[in-house]
Every structure is written in structure tokens, then in C-alpha cells.
Design an enzyme around this catalytic site. Structure first.
Site, PDB file in Angstrom:
ATOM      1  CG  ASP A  11      -0.836  -3.772  11.860  1.00  0.00           C
ATOM      2  OD1 ASP A  11      -1.088  -3.922  13.084  1.00  0.00           O
ATOM      3  OD2 ASP A  11      -1.441  -4.386  10.966  1.00  0.00           O
ATOM      4  N   GLY A 102      18.816   2.193  14.363  1.00  0.00           N
ATOM      5  CA  GLY A 102      19.197   3.515  13.870  1.00  0.00           C
ATOM      6  C   GLY A 102      18.264   4.084  12.820  1.00  0.00           C
ATOM      7  CG  ASP A 130      -5.247  -0.755   6.864  1.00  0.00           C
ATOM      8  OD1 ASP A 130      -4.116  -1.304   6.771  1.00  0.00           O
ATOM      9  OD2 ASP A 130      -6.176  -1.254   7.533  1.00  0.00           O
ATOM     10  CE  LYS A 131      -6.907  -4.690   6.448  1.00  0.00           C
ATOM     11  NZ  LYS A 131      -6.109  -4.014   7.497  1.00  0.00           N
ATOM     12  CE1 TYR A 227      12.553 -10.330   0.230  1.00  0.00           C
ATOM     13  CE2 TYR A 227      11.199 -12.315   0.086  1.00  0.00           C
ATOM     14  CZ  TYR A 227      12.395 -11.657  -0.155  1.00  0.00           C
ATOM     15  OH  TYR A 227      13.430 -12.310  -0.742  1.00  0.00           O
ATOM     16  CE  LYS A 230       4.953  -6.090  -1.899  1.00  0.00           C
ATOM     17  NZ  LYS A 230       3.492  -6.203  -1.901  1.00  0.00           N
ATOM     18  CE1 TYR A 346       0.812  -9.974   7.055  1.00  0.00           C
ATOM     19  CE2 TYR A 346      -0.558  -8.743   5.495  1.00  0.00           C
ATOM     20  CZ  TYR A 346       0.368  -8.781   6.520  1.00  0.00           C
ATOM     21  OH  TYR A 346       0.849  -7.598   7.015  1.00  0.00           O
TER      22      TYR A 346
HETATM   23  P1  13P Z   1      -2.865  -5.528   7.383  1.00  0.00           P
HETATM   24  O1  13P Z   1      -1.707  -5.509   6.394  1.00  0.00           O
HETATM   25  O2  13P Z   1      -3.588  -4.228   7.417  1.00  0.00           O
HETATM   26  O3  13P Z   1      -2.388  -5.954   8.735  1.00  0.00           O
HETATM   27  O4  13P Z   1      -3.941  -6.572   6.858  1.00  0.00           O
HETATM   28  C1  13P Z   1      -3.599  -7.906   6.818  1.00  0.00           C
HETATM   29  C2  13P Z   1      -4.673  -8.809   6.369  1.00  0.00           C
HETATM   30  O5  13P Z   1      -4.459  -9.994   6.357  1.00  0.00           O
HETATM   31  C3  13P Z   1      -5.970  -8.267   5.927  1.00  0.00           C
HETATM   32  O6  13P Z   1      -6.871  -9.279   5.555  1.00  0.00           O
HETATM   33 MG    MG Z   2      -0.093  -4.313   6.879  1.00  0.00          MG
HETATM   34 MG    MG Z   3      -2.873  -2.420   7.991  1.00  0.00          MG
HETATM   35 MG    MG Z   4      -2.754  -5.949  10.675  1.00  0.00          MG
END
Ligand code: 13P
Ligand code: MG
Ligand code: MG
Ligand code: MG
Ligand code: 13P
Length: 380
Positions: A11, A102, A130-131, A227, A230, A346
Site C-alpha cells: 500500500d 535484501g 484488501d481490508k 507491527y 500482516k 490502526y
Molecule cells: P488499509 O490497511 O487498506 O490501508 O486500511 C486501513 C484502514 O484504516 C481502513 O479503514
Molecule cells: Mg493495509
Molecule cells: Mg489496503
Molecule cells: Mg491504506
């Protein structure tokens, strides 16, 4: 002669917020990969799922190769420059290390790779998502390679009757274990039903050890105080000729399952199969989604792709996923929609809770039980 298929994702910025990676980022990556064509790589295909850019590359350098990982890193660096110029959201989000050392593993990008001798006909399926996080593949890999109600080929095809070996990673302890199905089906499920700790990394055909599937599951590495290694995983699966067929592999996504991720990487939500053009997670930054691209390899050339989940056959899976999304969204910040604190991605909820710590007082009205023990052994 062996061919390596490498799928490396990162990303590097979204338009707008975390919903989508714009064309400009893919163009920047393609520019870098085009330069390496015939020299380092045989062929490539660049795509995106939501805000994640996916580089699909074929070459003969083997897995974990420094030049290939370096090439992917430079492509993402170029794209990050563009993302910064456009002031995209979270520009360079997954390039957490200052310089390339590397191997992209543990530096932010995700990586699924496999090396094999091309069969007389070599169909491959690349999954981009994604997500969500790599444990999202635990259930579908199980369905594809161990569940005869999903994959009748396990019953009809003599080549598959000794089953498949699952390579399971403990992402916290960075340990792995190989378990065979059908022999150790229950032990396998005892582990991989826990999406927080265990992630299926690869699947091999037991009869001859041939690689059948792999995904970007990795140990959790701490880079830049975060971290990583993932989320938003990719996977490669080899169908047909003694492996589950294309349709059996795709069928694993026909009944949507709940995966960790979605809004702020803090919620359980249904994994919705979509076509490449519909991979723009929007509602509550989701729901989590996945697409599947089918290629035929011809001496490393990527012939295709066939955008499988764009098919109308997956309409009812999408409808079901959206109904599941409506249902679980009603829970708001309550579990089980909300992930456990250890899985939240997050979020600064730990700080929020720390602020409240001093305000907790003993609850004296009730008898204090010194040591509460439950006998959980053999209650059955
Ligand atoms: P991503 O991991 O796709 O960047 O999404 C982060 C996010 O906070 C979605 O609400
Ligand atoms: Mg992400
Ligand atoms: Mg993403
Ligand atoms: Mg993102
Ligand atoms: P066709 O008869 O269309 O070639 O399909 C064969 C098959 O095995 C489908 O699963």
C-alpha cells in the site's frame, strides 16, 4: 526448468483515504518492471485491490531472491514518489524501512512466491485482497484442499487421495508445523480456527510434495515501531492435474466467511469476492474483498488474466456478504464486530484504556475471590 511466480504487494497511498490506488501508481510500477523485462523477469502484470498495489512477476531466480525483491521495492519507491506528489492518503504506508536490505519480508510489503517446473499446461490463480489479513486464507485453503464437500476431486481423483500437507505458521512465535489432511484434519482445525495466532502459509500435495498454494502470511515483525507483515494479503494457487480444479478452488469463496480487518483494521467482516474493477472498498472502508485472476503460464509468460469473481455465478455470494455486513455492522463498537485489542491494527485504544486505569477502584461490595479457577479439563 523451473519458473518462479512472485506476487509482491504494498500500500503506497490511497485515493481518497484507504479506498483505492489510482492508475498513476500502477503506471509508475509498470515503468520500473518494463525496464527489467527480459533481463530479470520474464513477464509481469500489475493490478490493485483497494489501496494495495500488486506486482505479479515470473522469473527464474527462485523464491526470496534479492534482485527480484529489490525490483519490487524500487517499483514501490517510484510509486511512493508519485503518491507523495499527489498527496495521496498514507503515501508510502507499507514502505516502513528506510532502505532496502535484501528481502521485502518484514519491511512492510507482503509477498507470496512459489517455484515449480511448469507442467504441460500450467494454470495458476492469483488472489489479491484488501481490508483483511493473511489468516483470511485459513478457511478457504481448508475448503479447497481438505473438504470433500467443497472439492469432490478429493474423492474422485486418485492423485489426491493421500491428501495435502498444510504448513501452519505461529505468527507471534515465528514457529511452523506441517500437518497432513485427512490424517490430521482435527489437529489442523484446532490450530487454524484461531485466526489471531495461526496462519496457513503453504499447502503441498502429500503424494509428491508438489507445492499447491501459498500466501503472504509472515511472522509479525516490528518495523518503525509498528507491527507489519500482516494485512491485505495475496495468495497463489495451482489448479488442475492432480490438484483441485479451478472451480473447486473458487468455490471456497462462494460462502462468505468472517475475517479480521475492515474499518481501521479493527473489525470482523465478511470477505466479499468481486471482479478486479469492483475492488474499491468503500462502505465502512469495506467490506473486506478479494479477487481472483486466472493465468496460464507458457514458459513463464503470463497468458490472461481471467477475472474469475466478476462472473455472475458469484452474485449471490456478494449478496450474502452484504447481508452479513448489515447484520454485523449493527454491533457498532461492540464485540464480536470489534476485534480483540491484541488484533486491532490502526487504533490507539490501548492509550485510551491506559488513561482510564487510574480511575478504576476496587469493587468492595462484592466478596473478593482470591483465585477463581474453573475446571475446564475433560468437561465432556
Ligand atoms: P488499509 O490497511 O487498506 O490501508 O486500511 C486501513 C484502514 O484504516 C481502513 O479503514
Ligand atoms: Mg493495509
Ligand atoms: Mg489496503
Ligand atoms: Mg491504506
Ligand atoms: P468441460 O467438459 O467444459 O471441458 O469441463 C470439464 C471439467 O472437468 C469441468 O470441471
Amino acid at each position: 526448468e523451473k519458473i518462479t511466480l512472485s506476487v509482491i504487494k504494498a500500500d503506497v497511498g490511497g485515493l481518497c483515504g484507504h479506498t483505492s490506488a489510482p492508475e498513476e501508481l500502477m503506471d509508475a510500477c509498470e515503468f520500473v518492471l518494463e525496464e527489467a523485462l527480459d533481463e530479470l523477469i520474464i513477464d509481469y502484470y500489475v493490478t490493485k485491490c483497494g489501496d494495495d498495489v500488486d506486482l505479479i512477476m515470473t522469473h527464474q531466480k527462485g523464491t526470496d531472491n534479492k534482485e527480484i525483491h529489490g525490483l519490487a521495492w524500487s517499483a514501490f519507491e517510484e510509486a511512493t514518489e508519485v503518491a507523495k506528489e499527489l498527496k495521496l492518503y498514507g503515501a508510502g504506508q507499507d514502505l516502513l524501512s528506510e532502505g532496502f536490505t535484501g528481502n521485502v519480508k518484514g519491511m512492510g510489503p507482503g509477498c507470496a512466491e512459489m517455484e515449480f517446473v511448469e507442467r504441460p499446461s500450467e494454470p495458476v490463480i492469483v488472489f489479491c485482497s484488501d481490508k483483511t489479513d493473511p489468516a483470511a486464507f485459513n478457511l478457504p485453503f481448508y475448503r479447497m484442499f481438505a473438504d470433500p464437500f467443497n472439492t469432490p476431486g478429493l474423492v474422485y481423483d486418485k492423485k489426491m487421495q493421500t491428501g495435502f500437507d498444510f504448513d501452519v505458521l505461529d505468527i507471534y512465535q515465528n514457529k511452523k508445523i506441517l500437518l497432513n489432511t485427512p490424517k490430521e484434519t482435527y489437529q489442523l482445525l484446532a490450530l487454524i480456527g484461531n485466526l489471531e495466532t495461526y496462519s496457513v502459509k503453504s499447502v503441498y500435495r502429500a503424494r509428491d510434495g508438489e507445492i499447491a498454494a501459498t500466501c503472504s502470511a509472515d511472522k509479525l515483525s516490528k518495523v518503525g515501531g509498528k507491527y507489519v507483515g500482516k494485512d491485505d494479503p495475496v495468495a497463489i494457487v495451482r489448479p488442475q492435474s492432480g490438484m483441485p480444479s479451478v472451480g473447486e478452488i473458487l468455490e471456497a469463496f462462494a460462502k462468505p466467511h468472517m475475517v479480521p480487518g475492515w474499518m481501521r483494521g479493527c473489525h470482523w467482516g465478511p470477505l466479499m469476492p468481486v471482479g478486479e474493477d469492483d475492488a474499491n472498498p468503500t462502505r465502512f472502508d469495506g467490506p473486506p474483498r478479494i479477487f481472483a485472476l486466472g493465468f496460464q503460464l507458457s514458459k513463464g509468460r503470463l497468458v490472461g488474466p481471467n477475472d474469475f469473481f466478476a462472473d455472475v455465478g458469484f452474485d449471490s455470494a456478494r449478496k450474502k456478504a452484504l447481508e452479513m455486513a448489515d447484520m454485523i455492522r449493527e454491533m457498532g463498537p461492540f464485540q464480536p464486530h470489534r476485534l480483540s485489542e491484541s488484533m486491532m491494527e490502526y487504533s490507539s485504544i490501548k492509550k485510551v484504556l491506559a488513561d482510564l486505569e487510574d480511575r478504576f477502584v476496587p469493587n468492595e461490595k462484592h466478596e473478593v475471590v482470591d483465585k477463581l479457577t474453573y475446571d475446564v479439563e475433560d468437561q465432556s
